[in-house]
Design a protein around this motif. Structure first.
Motif, PDB file in Angstrom:
ATOM      1  N   ILE A   8       0.823  -1.216   0.000  1.00 47.36           N
ATOM      2  CA  ILE A   8       0.000   0.000   0.000  1.00 47.36           C
ATOM      3  C   ILE A   8       0.855   1.265   0.000  1.00 47.36           C
ATOM      4  N   GLY A   9       2.162   1.089  -0.230  1.00 45.52           N
ATOM      5  CA  GLY A   9       3.044   2.232  -0.430  1.00 45.52           C
ATOM      6  C   GLY A   9       3.644   2.835   0.829  1.00 45.52           C
ATOM      7  N   MET A  10       3.587   2.110   1.936  1.00 46.62           N
ATOM      8  CA  MET A  10       4.159   2.644   3.174  1.00 46.62           C
ATOM      9  C   MET A  10       5.672   2.426   3.193  1.00 46.62           C
ATOM     10  N   GLN A  11       6.360   3.284   3.942  1.00 43.41           N
ATOM     11  CA  GLN A  11       7.811   3.202   4.067  1.00 43.41           C
ATOM     12  C   GLN A  11       8.184   2.844   5.504  1.00 43.41           C
ATOM     13  N   ARG A  12       9.127   1.943   5.643  1.00 42.92           N
ATOM     14  CA  ARG A  12       9.585   1.527   6.971  1.00 42.92           C
ATOM     15  C   ARG A  12      10.417   2.642   7.599  1.00 42.92           C
ATOM     16  N   ILE A  13      10.056   3.007   8.837  1.00 39.88           N
ATOM     17  CA  ILE A  13      10.786   4.035   9.578  1.00 39.88           C
ATOM     18  C   ILE A  13      11.810   3.393  10.496  1.00 39.88           C
ATOM     19  N   LYS A  14      11.360   2.395  11.269  1.00 40.69           N
ATOM     20  CA  LYS A  14      12.259   1.825  12.265  1.00 40.69           C
ATOM     21  C   LYS A  14      11.697   0.520  12.816  1.00 40.69           C
ATOM     22  N   THR A  15      12.554  -0.153  13.569  1.00 33.60           N
ATOM     23  CA  THR A  15      12.170  -1.285  14.401  1.00 33.60           C
ATOM     24  C   THR A  15      12.273  -0.796  15.845  1.00 33.60           C
ATOM     25  N   PHE A  16      11.341  -1.229  16.684  1.00 29.26           N
ATOM     26  CA  PHE A  16      11.352  -0.770  18.082  1.00 29.26           C
ATOM     27  C   PHE A  16      10.754  -1.853  18.967  1.00 29.26           C
ATOM     28  N   ASP A  17      11.025  -1.737  20.251  1.00 24.52           N
ATOM     29  CA  ASP A  17      10.406  -2.629  21.228  1.00 24.52           C
ATOM     30  C   ASP A  17       9.084  -2.018  21.663  1.00 24.52           C
ATOM     31  N   HIS A  18       7.996  -2.723  21.360  1.00 27.34           N
ATOM     32  CA  HIS A  18       6.647  -2.229  21.654  1.00 27.34           C
ATOM     33  C   HIS A  18       6.431  -2.203  23.162  1.00 27.34           C
ATOM     34  N   PRO A  19       6.087  -1.035  23.727  1.00 22.06           N
ATOM     35  CA  PRO A  19       5.946  -0.932  25.183  1.00 22.06           C
ATOM     36  C   PRO A  19       4.813  -1.792  25.747  1.00 22.06           C
ATOM     37  N   LYS A  20       3.802  -2.093  24.955  1.00 23.71           N
ATOM     38  CA  LYS A  20       2.689  -2.905  25.449  1.00 23.71           C
ATOM     39  C   LYS A  20       2.937  -4.405  25.281  1.00 23.71           C
ATOM     40  N   LEU A  21       4.072  -4.763  24.694  1.00 24.78           N
ATOM     41  CA  LEU A  21       4.370  -6.179  24.469  1.00 24.78           C
ATOM     42  C   LEU A  21       5.621  -6.636  25.207  1.00 24.78           C
ATOM     43  N   ALA A  22       5.995  -5.912  26.243  1.00 27.75           N
ATOM     44  CA  ALA A  22       7.213  -6.231  26.989  1.00 27.75           C
ATOM     45  C   ALA A  22       7.189  -7.638  27.578  1.00 27.75           C
ATOM     46  N   ASP A  23       6.025  -8.157  27.908  1.00 26.43           N
ATOM     47  CA  ASP A  23       5.917  -9.497  28.485  1.00 26.43           C
ATOM     48  C   ASP A  23       5.824 -10.588  27.424  1.00 26.43           C
ATOM     49  N   TYR A  24       5.906 -10.221  26.158  1.00 20.64           N
ATOM     50  CA  TYR A  24       5.750 -11.174  25.055  1.00 20.64           C
ATOM     51  C   TYR A  24       6.968 -11.047  24.141  1.00 20.64           C
ATOM     52  N   LYS A  25       8.075 -11.642  24.536  1.00 20.88           N
ATOM     53  CA  LYS A  25       9.368 -11.438  23.852  1.00 20.88           C
ATOM     54  C   LYS A  25       9.299 -11.761  22.364  1.00 20.88           C
ATOM     55  N   LYS A  26       8.526 -12.776  21.972  1.00 14.07           N
ATOM     56  CA  LYS A  26       8.414 -13.158  20.564  1.00 14.07           C
ATOM     57  C   LYS A  26       7.787 -12.038  19.731  1.00 14.07           C
ATOM     58  N   LEU A  27       6.935 -11.229  20.359  1.00 15.57           N
ATOM     59  CA  LEU A  27       6.186 -10.189  19.647  1.00 15.57           C
ATOM     60  C   LEU A  27       6.727  -8.780  19.880  1.00 15.57           C
ATOM     61  N   GLN A  28       7.623  -8.617  20.846  1.00 15.29           N
ATOM     62  CA  GLN A  28       8.002  -7.276  21.295  1.00 15.29           C
ATOM     63  C   GLN A  28       8.694  -6.442  20.216  1.00 15.29           C
TER      64      GLN A  28
END
Length: 178
Positions: free
Chosen positions: A148-168
Protein backbone atom coordinates in the motif's frame (compact mmCIF):
# COMPACT_ATOMS: atom_id res chain seq x y z
CA UNK A 1 -26.67 -2.35 2.67
CA UNK A 2 -26.97 1.41 2.69
CA UNK A 3 -25.07 2.15 5.90
CA UNK A 4 -21.58 1.98 4.41
CA UNK A 5 -19.38 4.96 5.17
CA UNK A 6 -17.42 4.16 2.01
CA UNK A 7 -16.76 1.20 -0.25
CA UNK A 8 -13.98 -0.24 -2.36
CA UNK A 9 -14.51 -2.51 -5.36
CA UNK A 10 -15.45 -5.55 -3.23
CA UNK A 11 -15.71 -4.25 0.35
CA UNK A 12 -18.05 -2.12 2.42
CA UNK A 13 -16.76 -0.18 5.44
CA UNK A 14 -19.17 0.64 8.25
CA UNK A 15 -19.50 1.35 11.93
CA UNK A 16 -20.00 -1.59 14.25
CA UNK A 17 -23.24 -2.99 15.62
CA UNK A 18 -23.55 -5.35 18.54
CA UNK A 19 -24.79 -7.97 16.06
CA UNK A 20 -21.15 -8.11 14.94
CA UNK A 21 -19.97 -9.47 18.31
CA UNK A 22 -20.46 -13.17 17.53
CA UNK A 23 -18.85 -13.19 14.07
CA UNK A 24 -15.94 -11.04 15.31
CA UNK A 25 -15.50 -13.30 18.36
CA UNK A 26 -15.26 -16.26 15.98
CA UNK A 27 -12.54 -14.48 13.97
CA UNK A 28 -10.75 -13.54 17.22
CA UNK A 29 -10.81 -17.19 18.32
CA UNK A 30 -8.88 -18.48 15.27
CA UNK A 31 -5.31 -19.51 16.16
CA UNK A 32 -3.96 -18.50 12.74
CA UNK A 33 -5.67 -15.09 12.74
CA UNK A 34 -4.33 -14.36 16.24
CA UNK A 35 -0.84 -15.81 15.68
CA UNK A 36 0.89 -12.45 16.17
CA UNK A 37 -1.17 -11.22 19.13
CA UNK A 38 -0.42 -11.88 22.80
CA UNK A 39 -3.83 -13.45 23.50
CA UNK A 40 -7.21 -14.18 21.98
CA UNK A 41 -9.82 -11.65 23.09
CA UNK A 42 -12.69 -13.01 25.16
CA UNK A 43 -16.31 -12.41 24.14
CA UNK A 44 -16.39 -9.48 26.59
CA UNK A 45 -13.12 -8.11 25.13
CA UNK A 46 -14.73 -8.31 21.69
CA UNK A 47 -17.83 -6.48 22.87
CA UNK A 48 -15.65 -3.81 24.54
CA UNK A 49 -13.67 -3.43 21.30
CA UNK A 50 -16.90 -2.88 19.35
CA UNK A 51 -18.04 -0.24 21.85
CA UNK A 52 -14.64 1.56 21.68
CA UNK A 53 -14.77 1.55 17.88
CA UNK A 54 -18.35 2.92 17.85
CA UNK A 55 -17.26 5.74 20.16
CA UNK A 56 -14.11 6.48 18.14
CA UNK A 57 -16.17 6.64 14.95
CA UNK A 58 -18.54 9.16 16.56
CA UNK A 59 -15.69 11.25 17.99
CA UNK A 60 -13.03 11.08 15.27
CA UNK A 61 -14.88 10.05 12.12
CA UNK A 62 -12.84 6.86 11.81
CA UNK A 63 -12.14 3.57 13.55
CA UNK A 64 -11.11 0.04 12.74
CA UNK A 65 -14.18 -0.30 10.50
CA UNK A 66 -16.35 -3.39 10.32
CA UNK A 67 -15.77 -4.73 6.80
CA UNK A 68 -18.31 -6.66 4.75
CA UNK A 69 -18.04 -8.37 1.39
CA UNK A 70 -20.31 -6.31 -0.85
CA UNK A 71 -21.58 -9.35 -2.77
CA UNK A 72 -23.22 -10.94 0.31
CA UNK A 73 -22.81 -8.46 3.23
CA UNK A 74 -20.77 -11.04 5.19
CA UNK A 75 -18.63 -9.54 7.96
CA UNK A 76 -15.05 -10.60 7.25
CA UNK A 77 -13.30 -8.65 10.03
CA UNK A 78 -11.95 -5.14 10.27
CA UNK A 79 -9.72 -2.76 8.38
CA UNK A 80 -9.34 0.83 9.38
CA UNK A 81 -7.76 3.62 11.33
CA UNK A 82 -7.27 3.99 15.06
CA UNK A 83 -5.87 6.73 17.30
CA UNK A 84 -2.83 5.47 19.26
CA UNK A 85 -0.61 7.02 21.94
CA UNK A 86 1.89 4.33 22.96
CA UNK A 87 4.94 5.72 21.08
CA UNK A 88 6.46 8.63 22.98
CA UNK A 89 8.39 9.99 19.99
CA UNK A 90 5.17 10.25 17.93
CA UNK A 91 2.72 11.39 20.61
CA UNK A 92 -0.78 10.80 19.28
CA UNK A 93 -0.78 9.08 15.89
CA UNK A 94 -3.21 7.29 13.60
CA UNK A 95 -2.55 3.63 12.89
CA UNK A 96 -3.93 1.59 10.01
CA UNK A 97 -4.63 -2.02 10.85
CA UNK A 98 -6.56 -5.10 9.78
CA UNK A 99 -7.81 -8.43 11.04
CA UNK A 100 -9.63 -10.65 8.58
CA UNK A 101 -11.10 -14.14 8.77
CA UNK A 102 -8.77 -16.82 7.47
CA UNK A 103 -11.17 -18.16 4.82
CA UNK A 104 -10.75 -14.98 2.74
CA UNK A 105 -6.94 -14.61 3.06
CA UNK A 106 -4.76 -14.39 -0.07
CA UNK A 107 -7.46 -12.80 -2.21
CA UNK A 108 -6.23 -9.20 -1.97
CA UNK A 109 -8.91 -7.99 0.46
CA UNK A 110 -6.48 -6.63 3.07
CA UNK A 111 -4.54 -4.67 0.45
CA UNK A 112 -7.69 -3.40 -1.27
CA UNK A 113 -9.26 -2.41 2.03
CA UNK A 114 -6.14 -0.75 3.40
CA UNK A 115 -5.77 1.35 0.24
CA UNK A 116 -9.42 2.45 0.57
CA UNK A 117 -8.84 3.37 4.23
CA UNK A 118 -5.76 5.42 3.35
CA UNK A 119 -7.82 7.32 0.76
CA UNK A 120 -10.56 7.91 3.32
CA UNK A 121 -8.08 9.01 6.00
CA UNK A 122 -6.25 11.44 3.76
CA UNK A 123 -9.10 12.85 1.68
CA UNK A 124 -12.17 12.65 3.94
CA UNK A 125 -10.62 13.02 7.41
CA UNK A 126 -7.70 15.23 6.38
CA UNK A 127 -4.91 13.25 8.01
CA UNK A 128 -1.36 14.13 6.98
CA UNK A 129 0.37 10.88 8.07
CA UNK A 130 -0.83 7.35 8.73
CA UNK A 131 1.34 4.78 10.48
CA UNK A 132 1.26 1.02 10.78
CA UNK A 133 2.81 -1.26 13.39
CA UNK A 134 3.30 -5.02 13.45
CA UNK A 135 5.55 -7.49 15.22
CA UNK A 136 8.68 -7.94 13.14
CA UNK A 137 7.90 -11.65 12.75
CA UNK A 138 4.54 -10.82 11.11
CA UNK A 139 5.92 -10.65 7.59
CA UNK A 140 2.41 -11.01 6.07
CA UNK A 141 1.29 -7.68 7.55
CA UNK A 142 4.59 -6.06 6.64
CA UNK A 143 4.08 -7.16 3.03
CA UNK A 144 0.68 -5.43 2.99
CA UNK A 145 2.30 -2.27 4.38
CA UNK A 146 4.73 -2.33 1.45
CA UNK A 147 1.97 -3.08 -1.10
CA UNK A 148 0.00 0.00 0.00
CA UNK A 149 3.04 2.23 -0.43
CA UNK A 150 4.16 2.64 3.17
CA UNK A 151 7.81 3.20 4.07
CA UNK A 152 9.58 1.53 6.97
CA UNK A 153 10.79 4.04 9.58
CA UNK A 154 12.26 1.82 12.27
CA UNK A 155 12.17 -1.29 14.40
CA UNK A 156 11.35 -0.77 18.08
CA UNK A 157 10.41 -2.63 21.23
CA UNK A 158 6.65 -2.23 21.65
CA UNK A 159 5.95 -0.93 25.18
CA UNK A 160 2.69 -2.90 25.45
CA UNK A 161 4.37 -6.18 24.47
CA UNK A 162 7.21 -6.23 26.99
CA UNK A 163 5.92 -9.50 28.49
CA UNK A 164 5.75 -11.17 25.05
CA UNK A 165 9.37 -11.44 23.85
CA UNK A 166 8.41 -13.16 20.56
CA UNK A 167 6.19 -10.19 19.65
CA UNK A 168 8.00 -7.28 21.30
CA UNK A 169 10.24 -6.29 18.39
CA UNK A 170 7.96 -4.37 16.01
CA UNK A 171 8.26 -2.50 12.72
CA UNK A 172 6.86 1.00 12.22
CA UNK A 173 5.79 2.16 8.76
CA UNK A 174 4.38 5.47 7.58
CA UNK A 175 2.76 6.99 4.52
CA UNK A 176 1.89 10.63 3.96
CA UNK A 177 -0.82 12.51 2.12
CA UNK A 178 0.19 13.15 -1.50
Amino acid sequence: MSNYIFTSERLGFRNWTFNDADPLAEINNDDDVMEFFPFKPSKKDTQDFIYRMQEMQKEKGFCYFAVDLLNNQELIGFIGLCQQTYLEDLGEFVDIGWRLKKSIWNQGYATEGAKACLEYGFHEIGLENIYSVAPEINTKSELIMKKIGMQRIKTFDHPKLADYKKLQSCVLYVTSKN
